[in-house]
Design a protein around this motif. Sequence first.
Motif, PDB file in Angstrom:
ATOM      1  N   HIS A 139     -57.233 -48.457 -53.306  1.00 48.54           N
ATOM      2  CA  HIS A 139     -56.139 -49.153 -54.002  1.00 48.54           C
ATOM      3  C   HIS A 139     -55.943 -50.563 -53.476  1.00 48.54           C
ATOM      4  O   HIS A 139     -54.814 -50.968 -53.195  1.00 48.54           O
ATOM      5  CB  HIS A 139     -54.842 -48.340 -53.878  1.00 48.54           C
ATOM      6  N   LEU A 140     -57.036 -51.301 -53.363  1.00 42.59           N
ATOM      7  CA  LEU A 140     -56.914 -52.662 -52.837  1.00 42.59           C
ATOM      8  C   LEU A 140     -56.092 -53.548 -53.780  1.00 42.59           C
ATOM      9  O   LEU A 140     -55.455 -54.505 -53.360  1.00 42.59           O
ATOM     10  CB  LEU A 140     -58.303 -53.273 -52.606  1.00 42.59           C
ATOM     11  N   GLU A 141     -56.110 -53.178 -55.056  1.00 45.45           N
ATOM     12  CA  GLU A 141     -55.393 -54.019 -56.027  1.00 45.45           C
ATOM     13  C   GLU A 141     -54.084 -53.374 -56.477  1.00 45.45           C
ATOM     14  O   GLU A 141     -53.439 -53.860 -57.381  1.00 45.45           O
ATOM     15  CB  GLU A 141     -56.274 -54.241 -57.280  1.00 45.45           C
ATOM     16  N   LYS A 142     -53.713 -52.263 -55.870  1.00 47.88           N
ATOM     17  CA  LYS A 142     -52.548 -51.519 -56.372  1.00 47.88           C
ATOM     18  C   LYS A 142     -51.667 -51.120 -55.203  1.00 47.88           C
ATOM     19  O   LYS A 142     -52.165 -50.685 -54.173  1.00 47.88           O
ATOM     20  CB  LYS A 142     -53.064 -50.260 -57.073  1.00 47.88           C
ATOM     21  N   ARG A 143     -50.381 -51.245 -55.380  1.00 52.11           N
ATOM     22  CA  ARG A 143     -49.463 -50.931 -54.288  1.00 52.11           C
ATOM     23  C   ARG A 143     -48.810 -49.573 -54.454  1.00 52.11           C
ATOM     24  O   ARG A 143     -48.581 -49.107 -55.552  1.00 52.11           O
ATOM     25  CB  ARG A 143     -48.359 -51.971 -54.262  1.00 52.11           C
ATOM     26  N   LYS A 144     -48.457 -48.970 -53.326  1.00 52.62           N
ATOM     27  CA  LYS A 144     -47.764 -47.692 -53.328  1.00 52.62           C
ATOM     28  C   LYS A 144     -46.254 -47.966 -53.320  1.00 52.62           C
ATOM     29  O   LYS A 144     -45.795 -48.814 -52.555  1.00 52.62           O
ATOM     30  CB  LYS A 144     -48.127 -46.967 -52.042  1.00 52.62           C
ATOM     31  N   ASP A 145     -45.508 -47.246 -54.154  1.00 51.39           N
ATOM     32  CA  ASP A 145     -44.058 -47.451 -54.160  1.00 51.39           C
ATOM     33  C   ASP A 145     -43.386 -46.245 -53.512  1.00 51.39           C
ATOM     34  O   ASP A 145     -43.531 -45.129 -53.976  1.00 51.39           O
ATOM     35  CB  ASP A 145     -43.579 -47.626 -55.615  1.00 51.39           C
ATOM     36  N   TYR A 146     -42.673 -46.453 -52.430  1.00 53.57           N
ATOM     37  CA  TYR A 146     -42.062 -45.342 -51.705  1.00 53.57           C
ATOM     38  C   TYR A 146     -40.638 -45.008 -52.167  1.00 53.57           C
ATOM     39  O   TYR A 146     -40.128 -43.947 -51.845  1.00 53.57           O
ATOM     40  CB  TYR A 146     -41.963 -45.679 -50.210  1.00 53.57           C
ATOM     41  N   GLY A 147     -39.941 -45.926 -52.818  1.00 53.21           N
ATOM     42  CA  GLY A 147     -38.530 -45.713 -53.127  1.00 53.21           C
ATOM     43  C   GLY A 147     -37.737 -45.561 -51.843  1.00 53.21           C
ATOM     44  O   GLY A 147     -36.926 -44.647 -51.703  1.00 53.21           O
ATOM     45  N   TRP A 148     -38.005 -46.414 -50.871  1.00 50.57           N
ATOM     46  CA  TRP A 148     -37.405 -46.349 -49.528  1.00 50.57           C
ATOM     47  C   TRP A 148     -36.621 -47.627 -49.334  1.00 50.57           C
ATOM     48  O   TRP A 148     -37.192 -48.680 -49.076  1.00 50.57           O
ATOM     49  CB  TRP A 148     -38.550 -46.202 -48.530  1.00 50.57           C
ATOM     50  N   GLU A 149     -35.284 -47.527 -49.471  1.00 51.68           N
ATOM     51  CA  GLU A 149     -34.459 -48.736 -49.406  1.00 51.68           C
ATOM     52  C   GLU A 149     -33.986 -49.010 -47.980  1.00 51.68           C
ATOM     53  O   GLU A 149     -34.118 -48.155 -47.107  1.00 51.68           O
ATOM     54  CB  GLU A 149     -33.227 -48.565 -50.302  1.00 51.68           C
ATOM     55  N   SER A 150     -33.360 -50.158 -47.802  1.00 47.18           N
ATOM     56  CA  SER A 150     -32.815 -50.491 -46.473  1.00 47.18           C
ATOM     57  C   SER A 150     -31.704 -49.527 -46.091  1.00 47.18           C
ATOM     58  O   SER A 150     -31.026 -48.972 -46.973  1.00 47.18           O
ATOM     59  CB  SER A 150     -32.239 -51.902 -46.487  1.00 47.18           C
ATOM     60  N   GLY A 151     -31.476 -49.367 -44.818  1.00 44.21           N
ATOM     61  CA  GLY A 151     -30.438 -48.448 -44.340  1.00 44.21           C
ATOM     62  C   GLY A 151     -29.058 -49.067 -44.401  1.00 44.21           C
ATOM     63  O   GLY A 151     -28.919 -50.278 -44.527  1.00 44.21           O
ATOM     64  N   THR A 152     -28.038 -48.210 -44.344  1.00 40.40           N
ATOM     65  CA  THR A 152     -26.674 -48.738 -44.326  1.00 40.40           C
ATOM     66  C   THR A 152     -25.875 -48.069 -43.201  1.00 40.40           C
ATOM     67  O   THR A 152     -26.163 -46.929 -42.822  1.00 40.40           O
ATOM     68  CB  THR A 152     -25.939 -48.464 -45.668  1.00 40.40           C
ATOM     69  N   THR A 153     -24.883 -48.750 -42.709  1.00 41.76           N
ATOM     70  CA  THR A 153     -24.052 -48.212 -41.632  1.00 41.76           C
ATOM     71  C   THR A 153     -23.229 -47.041 -42.176  1.00 41.76           C
ATOM     72  O   THR A 153     -22.747 -47.087 -43.305  1.00 41.76           O
ATOM     73  CB  THR A 153     -23.069 -49.304 -41.122  1.00 41.76           C
ATOM     74  N   GLY A 154     -23.104 -46.007 -41.386  1.00 40.50           N
ATOM     75  CA  GLY A 154     -22.275 -44.869 -41.775  1.00 40.50           C
ATOM     76  C   GLY A 154     -22.986 -43.875 -42.676  1.00 40.50           C
ATOM     77  O   GLY A 154     -22.391 -42.901 -43.129  1.00 40.50           O
ATOM     78  N   TYR A 155     -24.267 -44.111 -42.925  1.00 36.21           N
ATOM     79  CA  TYR A 155     -25.040 -43.223 -43.819  1.00 36.21           C
ATOM     80  C   TYR A 155     -25.237 -41.843 -43.167  1.00 36.21           C
ATOM     81  O   TYR A 155     -25.181 -40.819 -43.836  1.00 36.21           O
ATOM     82  CB  TYR A 155     -26.373 -43.911 -44.121  1.00 36.21           C
ATOM     83  N   VAL A 156     -25.471 -41.831 -41.850  1.00 38.74           N
ATOM     84  CA  VAL A 156     -25.670 -40.559 -41.132  1.00 38.74           C
ATOM     85  C   VAL A 156     -24.334 -40.135 -40.511  1.00 38.74           C
ATOM     86  O   VAL A 156     -23.758 -40.878 -39.721  1.00 38.74           O
ATOM     87  CB  VAL A 156     -26.731 -40.719 -40.014  1.00 38.74           C
ATOM     88  N   VAL A 157     -23.869 -38.951 -40.869  1.00 40.27           N
ATOM     89  CA  VAL A 157     -22.555 -38.520 -40.353  1.00 40.27           C
ATOM     90  C   VAL A 157     -22.670 -38.126 -38.879  1.00 40.27           C
ATOM     91  O   VAL A 157     -23.733 -37.726 -38.397  1.00 40.27           O
ATOM     92  CB  VAL A 157     -21.950 -37.327 -41.152  1.00 40.27           C
ATOM     93  N   ASP A 158     -21.553 -38.210 -38.175  1.00 44.15           N
ATOM     94  CA  ASP A 158     -21.486 -37.832 -36.765  1.00 44.15           C
ATOM     95  C   ASP A 158     -21.808 -36.342 -36.633  1.00 44.15           C
ATOM     96  O   ASP A 158     -21.271 -35.519 -37.374  1.00 44.15           O
ATOM     97  CB  ASP A 158     -20.055 -38.115 -36.288  1.00 44.15           C
ATOM     98  N   TYR A 159     -22.683 -36.004 -35.684  1.00 47.59           N
ATOM     99  CA  TYR A 159     -23.108 -34.598 -35.553  1.00 47.59           C
ATOM    100  C   TYR A 159     -21.929 -33.669 -35.241  1.00 47.59           C
ATOM    101  O   TYR A 159     -21.984 -32.480 -35.522  1.00 47.59           O
ATOM    102  CB  TYR A 159     -24.211 -34.454 -34.497  1.00 47.59           C
TER     103      TYR A 159
END
Length: 412
Positions: free
Chosen positions: A316-336
Amino acid sequence: MYIAIMGYGTVGSGVAEVIMNNQANIAKTAGQESIDIKYILDLRDFPGDVNEKLMIKDFSKILEDDDIKVVVETMGGLHPAFEFVSSCLQKGKSVVTSNKELVAAKGDILIKLAEENNVNFLFEASVGGGIPVLRPIGQCLAANRITEVAGILNGTTNFILTMMIDKNMSFEDALKLAQDNGYAEKDPTADIEGHDAGRKICILSSLCFGKHVFPEDIYMQGITKVSLTDVEYAKAWGGVIKLIGRAKKLSDDKISALVSPAFVKNGSQLASTNDVFNAILVRGDAVGDVVFYGRGAGKLPTASAVVADVIDCAQHLEKRKDYGWESGTTGYVVDYNEIETAMFIRAKADNKDAAKECIDSAFEGAQFIEKESADENEIAFVTPVLKECKIEEVLSSLGSIDILSKIRIVDY
Ligand code: HSE
C-alpha cells in the motif's frame, strides 16, 4: 524495495533474520521484486555479525536516502524514537514499529503525521507480540461497536505467575528465568510494575474506542506484591492470579481502563493462558466475545508481526490506512475508584472470630475463603461487587484488622 531497521536488539535482529530467511516469499506477497535491508541503525558495534556491513550510526543516511520506502523502528523507548519516526513520516517514508511506549504515548500524533504525508504508520507488533490482534480489530471486527477489551498482555509477568502457580517458584527466581529466556524488557520494571501491559491496554482502547488513551491517565499495578500465599488462596477460591489489562466503554465520552493483578476463575480462557502466552478478549455488539491467543513476546514471534506490517506497507505504498483514532481528551478515562468490582482481601486479626463477624456485617454477602496451613490469625474473603472507593471506606471502618493484600476479581 529497500527498507531500513532502526535498533538491532532482540526484535530488530529478529526482523532481519525473518526477512533473510523468507526473502523470496515476503517479496512475492508484498508484490515487489525484492525486499532488501539497506541500513541497520544502531550505536553499538556488532563485529562478525552476518549484517555487519549494513550497520550505520548516522540516522540522516536513512532519512536522506530516497530509496528507503519503509523504516522499521525497533529501538524502543520514547526518545529519540519519536523524533526519528516523525522525521521519516515527514520525509514520505512509511514506518513500522514494535514500540508500545511510542505508540501509547504518541500514537495520535504519529497517525496524523502519516495521514498528512500520505504514508502508513503500522504497529501490529506493539500489542500481543506475534498475535494478529490490531489488524483484526480494525478490519475483521469493523462492523461492531466494541464495548470491552481485556486480556493478558505481558508475557514476562504471565510466565512469572505461571511459575509461581504451577511450580511454587519464588517471584525472583521466575523473573530471572524470564530474563534468561529473553521475554523481559531491558529494564524489567516496565513488565513487573504493569507499565508494559498498561501501554498495551492504552493502544487497544485507543483503537477499539476511537480516542487516544494516555498511559498517565490509567491506573497501573504490577505483580511485585503478589505472594505465594495469595496464589494459594486463589487456588482455594477456584482460580488463578493473572495480570489483567482491561478497558470498557461507559458512554460516548467515558471509558474505564486499568491494569492490575486479578483473580480469574478456572475454566475461563484467560485463566488457562499460561507461560509467555497472551490472550486478548474483544467484546463486540454483533460478534460477542472473540479471543486472540498466542505468543506475546520473543524475538521471532514479534518479528513476524513487524515483517507482516512491512509487507502491508509495501502493498500500500500509494494508499493510507485509516484508524479512526482521534486525539485524547482530559477526563476521558474515569478514576478507577469509581469502577465497580469484587475484591479479594487477605488480612490479619488478633481476634479472628470477632473480625469475621465485623466483616460479615460490614460487607453484606462477603465470601470467606479457607486454605490449608493458613496462618492462625489470617482471614481471607471476597467482597461483594462495590465501587472501589466504597470498598476502601468499609475496610477503613474495620479498625481491628491489618490488610495484607487486595486483589480485584474479574469475570472474563
Ligand atoms: N516484555 C514484553 C512482554 C515483550 O513480556 O510481554 C513483548 O511486548
